[in-house]
Design a protein around this motif. Structure first.
Motif, short mmCIF file in Angstrom:
data_model
loop_
_atom_site.label_atom_id
_atom_site.label_comp_id
_atom_site.label_asym_id
_atom_site.label_seq_id
_atom_site.Cartn_x
_atom_site.Cartn_y
_atom_site.Cartn_z
N GLY A 166 93.16 77.92 10.34
CA GLY A 166 93.52 79.27 10.79
C GLY A 166 94.67 79.86 9.99
N GLY A 167 95.66 79.02 9.71
CA GLY A 167 96.79 79.49 8.92
C GLY A 167 96.40 79.90 7.51
N TYR A 168 95.52 79.12 6.91
CA TYR A 168 95.06 79.42 5.54
C TYR A 168 94.30 80.75 5.53
N LEU A 169 93.44 80.96 6.53
CA LEU A 169 92.72 82.23 6.61
C LEU A 169 93.70 83.40 6.76
N ALA A 218 96.35 88.14 4.56
CA ALA A 218 97.60 88.85 4.29
C ALA A 218 97.81 89.07 2.79
N TRP A 219 97.45 88.10 1.97
CA TRP A 219 97.71 88.16 0.52
C TRP A 219 96.63 88.95 -0.22
N THR A 265 88.93 86.95 3.06
CA THR A 265 88.85 85.50 3.00
C THR A 265 87.39 85.09 3.12
N HIS A 266 87.14 83.80 3.16
CA HIS A 266 85.79 83.25 3.27
C HIS A 266 85.87 82.03 4.17
N TRP A 267 84.81 81.73 4.90
CA TRP A 267 84.85 80.63 5.87
C TRP A 267 85.19 79.30 5.22
N THR A 268 84.86 79.11 3.95
CA THR A 268 85.18 77.85 3.28
C THR A 268 86.68 77.63 3.16
N MET A 269 87.44 78.70 3.21
CA MET A 269 88.91 78.58 3.13
C MET A 269 89.47 77.95 4.40
N LEU A 314 96.53 71.09 5.35
CA LEU A 314 97.60 70.82 6.31
C LEU A 314 97.64 69.34 6.69
N CYS A 315 96.50 68.70 6.78
CA CYS A 315 96.49 67.26 7.05
C CYS A 315 97.16 66.50 5.91
N LEU A 316 96.92 66.93 4.68
CA LEU A 316 97.60 66.34 3.52
C LEU A 316 99.11 66.55 3.60
#
Length: 135
Positions: free
Chosen positions: A13-16, A21-22, A26-30, A38-40
């Motif tokens: 969710g944060g990546y989307l 914002a940028w 976006t795309h669902w793969t993001m 985030l797990c990394l």
């Protein structure tokens, strides 16, 4: 396991949100790229290393995730979700030094927040070991 699932969904969710914002889109793969990223970053936040080193490894990891997801989008879905081919030093138009530098800054901030949140929410008895280990 629950912590990882929550991190994955928060990262997705944060990546989307960052993408919208940028770039305004976006795309669902993001979502998948953000969850993995985030797990990394959580794994890096748990390691006793300087923040700059964690940010550098995080930026390399996120850039690698973007390279893989971008390549899969192009090869499997036949979509060019983004194109950095006009950026200096790009690799296949999927990653470039400029955005890796942005990831370095953002990863440093995220690792710092994860470390502070862990210290604030964990009692030392329960947080002495890496939660991803099975021992």
């Amino acid at each position: 396991m629950l912590e990882r699932a929550m991190l994955f969904f928060l990262g997705g969710g944060g990546y989307l949100a960052v993408e919208v914002a940028w770039r305004g889109t976006t795309h669902w793969t993001m979502f998948l790229a953000g969850g993995v990223s985030l797990c990394l970053l959580q794994a890096l936040a748990l390691r006793p290393m300087p923040l700059a080193a964690a940010a550098g490894l995080g930026a390399a990891g996120v850039s690698g995730v973007e390279l893989m997801v971008g390549a899969l989008c192009r090869q499997v879905l036949h979509l060019a979700v983004w194109d950095y081919s006009r950026e200096w030093g790009n690799l296949a138009g999927l990653i470039c030094p400029r955005y890796s530098l942005y990831w370095f800054v953002l990863c440093g901030w995220v690792v710092l927040v994860l470390r502070v949140a862990r210290r604030a929410t964990c009692r030392p008895v329960y947080c002495t070991r890496d939660p991803s280990s099975n021992t």
